[in-house]
Design an enzyme around this catalytic site. Sequence first.
Site, PDB file in Angstrom:
ATOM      1  N   ASN A   1       0.809  -1.032   0.419  1.00 32.05           N
ATOM      2  CA  ASN A   1      -0.137   0.051  -0.116  1.00 32.05           C
ATOM      3  C   ASN A   1       0.968   1.463   0.614  1.00 32.05           C
ATOM      4  OD1 ASN A   1      -2.682  -1.300   0.460  1.00 32.05           O
ATOM      5  ND2 ASN A   1      -1.724  -1.943   1.947  1.00 32.05           N
TER       6      ASN A   1
ATOM      7  N   HIS B   1     -13.943  -1.769   6.926  1.00 35.20           N
ATOM      8  CA  HIS B   1     -12.816  -2.425   6.973  1.00 35.20           C
ATOM      9  C   HIS B   1     -13.616  -2.978   8.825  1.00 35.20           C
ATOM     10  CE1 HIS B   1      -8.446  -2.656   8.337  1.00 35.20           C
ATOM     11  NE2 HIS B   1      -8.405  -2.586   7.769  1.00 35.20           N
TER      12      HIS B   1
ATOM     13  N   GLU C   1     -15.451   4.019   4.167  1.00 33.46           N
ATOM     14  CA  GLU C   1     -14.039   4.139   3.908  1.00 33.46           C
ATOM     15  C   GLU C   1     -14.207   5.349   2.748  1.00 33.46           C
ATOM     16  OE1 GLU C   1     -11.636   1.136   2.739  1.00 33.46           O
ATOM     17  OE2 GLU C   1     -12.746  -0.201   4.579  1.00 33.46           O
TER      18      GLU C   1
ATOM     19  N   SER D   1     -10.856  -0.340   0.757  1.00 34.37           N
ATOM     20  CA  SER D   1      -9.514  -1.452   0.558  1.00 34.37           C
ATOM     21  C   SER D   1      -9.522  -2.375  -0.258  1.00 34.37           C
ATOM     22  CB  SER D   1      -8.941  -1.505   1.781  1.00 34.37           C
ATOM     23  OG  SER D   1     -10.022  -2.685   2.960  1.00 34.37           O
TER      24      SER D   1
ATOM     25  N   ASP E   1     -12.841   6.384   7.153  1.00 34.18           N
ATOM     26  CA  ASP E   1     -11.717   5.559   7.324  1.00 34.18           C
ATOM     27  C   ASP E   1     -11.070   6.233   6.032  1.00 34.18           C
ATOM     28  OD1 ASP E   1      -9.903   4.787   7.139  1.00 34.18           O
ATOM     29  OD2 ASP E   1     -10.276   2.706   8.341  1.00 34.18           O
TER      30      ASP E   1
ATOM     31  N   HIS F   1      -7.394   4.316   2.384  1.00 37.66           N
ATOM     32  CA  HIS F   1      -6.214   4.495   0.885  1.00 37.66           C
ATOM     33  C   HIS F   1      -6.465   5.504  -0.108  1.00 37.66           C
ATOM     34  CE1 HIS F   1      -5.572   0.060   1.325  1.00 37.66           C
ATOM     35  NE2 HIS F   1      -6.543   0.334   2.609  1.00 37.66           N
TER      36      HIS F   1
ATOM     37  N   LYS G   1       0.467   3.544   4.414  1.00 38.53           N
ATOM     38  CA  LYS G   1      -0.395   3.580   3.384  1.00 38.53           C
ATOM     39  C   LYS G   1       0.289   4.498   2.517  1.00 38.53           C
ATOM     40  CE  LYS G   1      -3.863   0.654   4.784  1.00 38.53           C
ATOM     41  NZ  LYS G   1      -4.432   0.325   5.635  1.00 38.53           N
TER      42      LYS G   1
END
Length: 390
Positions: free
Chosen positions: A47, A133, A175, A179, A204, A207, A236
């Site tokens: 990542n 997640h 998110e 992910s 969140d 990424h 990441k």
Amino acid sequence: MSWQHRIAEALQARQQQQRLRQRSLLLPDGAGWVRHEGERYRNFAGNDYLGLSDDARIVHAWQQGAARYGVGAGASGHVTGYLQPHAALERALAEWLGYPCALLFNAGYAANQAVIGALAAQGDRILADKLSHASLLEAASLSPATLRRFAHNQPESLHRLLASPAGGDTLVVTEGVFSMDGDSAPLSALHQLTQQAGGWLLVDDAHGIGVQGEQGRGSCWQQGIRPELLIVTFGKAFGVSGAALLCDRSTADYLLQFARHLIYSTAMPPAQAEALRAALEAVRQGDDLRARLVENIARFRHGAQQLGLALTPSTTAIQPLIVGDDAQALALASALRQRGCWVTAIRPPTVPPGTARLRITLTARHTAEDIDRLLEALHEALGQVVGGVA
Ligand SMILES: *Cc1c(COP(=O)(O)O)cnc(C)c1O
């Protein structure tokens, strides 16, 4: 049943389902490469989207920080572990992302546990995207609040859940960039619905931060929203480790009273905070890195289309190839390794049953040749494992 017996049974069951997880011992070997048992592989599994994990400026900042402050914080932030590097990093993050406050955590996992655990009470409801997640869903299900999941990236589904009456407060969880799928949440629709219902939105952006939006400020900035709670992680695109919550002053004060991860856990090493401040600078000035990443994504998607590979709509660095069958996903990953490409097969329960996949990730450090090698390897591996059909 004895502990030993239970453990042996659980392992055996995993093995039979082809779901035994095993770590591989790797040695980093220059940007975008790893070594395993003496062989060198192009790394398409991590990542480290901007390739900052071995950036000389960040390594130097870590070394300087260790020389000045030592290698450990020595205590939790509430005792003697809140040091100048932590305060400076919190200020820099808050300013960069346009929030009154930032609070540091040792990991994104811990941040999600801490924030959801400290906020959610009996009678509240947490409405989470179904593909959120594990750290978010686990925190929500361990909390006294009621957890309901809405269909992935579907505001209408959230809307339906919001329509039923709530006893307490509402926390909507998603998110920014997912992910395992690489797709982006419709943040502005989610935020609007949440606000209409008088709730708070937690995003969140593990990424998205560093990669999406102006200066890499992430998915929320890119989509023009400022959620009440924003989690960013540094393992990441930042290339380091750790996490932060961005929030208002009273929420930060509240969490400093009630978030056990902040009170009973040793603060992040101050040298790491110094490294993160250097990483933040690299991210802010990383337009060239982001441009290279975008080029690599485009090259990969174009090449994959020409090969007739079934790509998902993801336009981010996460480019999953959904295989479906667990054993086939494993066989593909292994065939890719034989061709010098390190790609991991992701199986249930990390992803829903029947959606085992190769989670291919691209970084700014990959070259055009790396991408072309990957495409060629994919073509050959699919021919070998699936019989020529992608
Ligand atoms: C990786 C990840 C986390 C965990 O962050 P760590 O800092 O690695 O603990 C949390 N949320 C999402 C969406 C992630 O992808």
